[in-house]
Design a protein around this motif. Sequence first.
Motif, PDB file in Angstrom:
ATOM      1  N   THR A 106      30.315  37.817  45.443  1.00 28.63           N
ATOM      2  CA  THR A 106      29.734  38.749  44.559  1.00 28.63           C
ATOM      3  C   THR A 106      28.238  39.342  44.922  1.00 28.63           C
ATOM      4  O   THR A 106      27.829  38.724  45.791  1.00 28.63           O
ATOM      5  CB  THR A 106      29.502  38.083  42.972  1.00 28.63           C
ATOM      6  OG1 THR A 106      28.325  37.072  42.800  1.00 28.63           O
ATOM      7  CG2 THR A 106      30.720  37.542  42.539  1.00 28.63           C
ATOM      8  N   GLU A 107      27.863  40.239  44.141  1.00 30.77           N
ATOM      9  CA  GLU A 107      26.488  40.829  44.631  1.00 30.77           C
ATOM     10  C   GLU A 107      25.321  39.659  44.244  1.00 30.77           C
ATOM     11  O   GLU A 107      24.374  40.119  45.028  1.00 30.77           O
ATOM     12  CB  GLU A 107      26.134  42.270  43.801  1.00 30.77           C
ATOM     13  CG  GLU A 107      26.343  41.939  42.103  1.00 30.77           C
ATOM     14  CD  GLU A 107      26.386  43.339  41.513  1.00 30.77           C
ATOM     15  OE1 GLU A 107      26.692  44.319  41.994  1.00 30.77           O
ATOM     16  OE2 GLU A 107      26.478  43.082  40.379  1.00 30.77           O
ATOM     17  N   LEU A 148      34.132  36.288  43.247  1.00 31.42           N
ATOM     18  CA  LEU A 148      35.119  37.139  42.477  1.00 31.42           C
ATOM     19  C   LEU A 148      36.370  36.663  42.563  1.00 31.42           C
ATOM     20  O   LEU A 148      37.574  36.957  41.723  1.00 31.42           O
ATOM     21  CB  LEU A 148      35.046  38.371  43.180  1.00 31.42           C
ATOM     22  CG  LEU A 148      33.873  39.336  42.895  1.00 31.42           C
ATOM     23  CD1 LEU A 148      33.723  40.685  43.895  1.00 31.42           C
ATOM     24  CD2 LEU A 148      33.711  39.761  41.549  1.00 31.42           C
ATOM     25  N   PRO A 183      31.418  43.483  43.575  1.00 31.51           N
ATOM     26  CA  PRO A 183      31.368  43.099  44.937  1.00 31.51           C
ATOM     27  C   PRO A 183      30.041  43.015  45.814  1.00 31.51           C
ATOM     28  O   PRO A 183      29.404  44.040  45.618  1.00 31.51           O
ATOM     29  CB  PRO A 183      32.488  43.618  45.552  1.00 31.51           C
ATOM     30  CG  PRO A 183      32.469  45.103  45.093  1.00 31.51           C
ATOM     31  CD  PRO A 183      31.914  44.832  43.462  1.00 31.51           C
ATOM     32  N   THR A 193      25.041  46.548  46.986  1.00 32.27           N
ATOM     33  CA  THR A 193      25.808  46.507  45.926  1.00 32.27           C
ATOM     34  C   THR A 193      26.259  47.582  45.346  1.00 32.27           C
ATOM     35  O   THR A 193      25.611  48.675  45.884  1.00 32.27           O
ATOM     36  CB  THR A 193      24.868  45.715  44.588  1.00 32.27           C
ATOM     37  OG1 THR A 193      23.907  46.366  44.293  1.00 32.27           O
ATOM     38  CG2 THR A 193      24.578  44.406  44.943  1.00 32.27           C
TER      39      THR A 193
END
Length: 197
Positions: A106-107, A148, A183, A193
């Motif tokens: 994830t970011e 994620l 993501p 991001t």
Amino acid sequence: MPQTTPPTTSPDSRAPRTVPVPHPEGVSNDEFRAALSRLAAGVVLVTAHEEALSADGPGGQDAGMTATAFLSVSLDPPLVLVSVRNGSRMDDLLDEQPLWGVSLLTESQRHIAGRFAMKGRISDRLLFEDIPYRRGEVSGAPLVGGALAVLECRTEQRVVAGDHTLVIGRVLTAELPSVEGGPLTYFQGRYRTLGKG
């Protein structure tokens, strides 16, 4: 005074298109890298567990690598592909260990991507320090908490392509945890991001 119509041009009479002549030695590494850096890619962590025996009984060591060259190959059967540098720690491990895991970052997990992209400057033991993870039930590979999605895979085929090996794996398990955020992506040499620089 009679009207005249402009002459028509047939397709055959058009000027020929010029086609760039490729450089005799092909595209340079820098040109290739610069061009492909403009293709945004998702960032994943590929992990595996190396089984080992010691005087204290079964044991082993974990290894992982950040990857952006990762994609789905087939729906039936479910196959994915990751590109691994020849001679790297992960290449050697995946040549021996057919089971591996993938965590879609994830970011908020930029620090994880950065740590595992340090190309051997940190020992495998320290790479996983302070990173929440659990072991895959099938692969035994570390699967990052808060990702994620997490996959467990089994190698189906290895294809050497230049200085990398394309590892094609069958997805054995897939989980989609409930997490916040989008993501983590990689674009023009930087982690990014969606919607942000």
